[in-house]
Design an enzyme around this catalytic site. Sequence first.
Site: not given
Ligand code: APR
Length: 311
Positions: A13, A32, A81, A87, A94, A174
Amino acid sequence: MNKISIIGAGMTGSTTAHWLAEREIADLVLVDIVEGMPQGKALDLLEALPIVGSDVSVVGSNDYAATKGSDIIVITAGIPRKPGMSREDLLTTNAQIVRAGVENTLKHSPDAIYIILTNPLDTMAYLAMQVGKLPRERIMGQAGVLDSARMRAFVALETGVSVENIHCYVMGGHGDEMVPLTRHSNVAGIPLRDLLPADKLEAIVNRTRKGGGEIVNLLKTGSAYYAPAAAVAQMAEAILKDKHLIVPASAYMQGEYGLKDMFFGAPVQLGRGGVEKIVEYKLDADEKAALAASAAAVKESIGVMMGLVKI
Ligand code: APR
């Protein structure tokens, strides 16, 4: 100024916001659940923009109200992951997160176009479409731009030719069954099959299919983010600039490639309305068989998800 809201300010993000801010095409909102984190990242990015020379606003929030009036909503919220996880393992958690993201953003931006990045993304895009009752034009998943970019990068490493000359097309879901199209992919117009020996080409196809896992195994604590985020930025720009750009992306199938009622990676034309068209390649028997296997995997995932989540 157009507005893009990114739900989930984690690695993908915030990196999406980074690439988008450099393109200077939209004001940006990061949302977030973690308190302070989206605010902190947004402020840090905003403070970089005088150096970069980009006049967009960047706001971080824990409140969906900040997304009001968005042209595009990008959903990256979820858990990534970990090594050894498929996935599909991410499915249940998710699904709840994506569902909340769609419901909460749609209230504030009823006309937004959705780009889903959360995995398993073909399934999550399907869920988002159902939850939001979105027309197929306004909902897509990002995967094909990324998978094709990985293949392009590997071909560049092998040939020593500029990445700009390398055009690769990866179709399908994917997952590890995705279908890198070696007959359609080319280097400056020369088909890959004419340029590379079969064993090298096969190695590139296999590495592309497992490209996400390769990075997960190296990082150990998360999954890829630079390339997935750059892919979302390209798609968002194509939409906002009404470019009619054809990119591989996950879209809702209504008979294309013989598939119905599912999301699947195919060449998609993007413009201001979102998905304008799904382009149909002429495929040979081998390609059709590979796509059928990939489609079966996506169908199964959607079936499992629909069994777990009430819409
Ligand atoms: N509302 C908002 N944000 C959320 C929620 C929610 N209900 N639940 C989790 N999050 C946030 C987490 O706090 C975290 O900051 O989603 C973010 C996910 O970020 P990362 O853990 O860094 O994961 P990222 O590498 O960004 O991947 C996210 O994208 O590419 C896909 O497989 C990957 O499914 C995964 C997603």
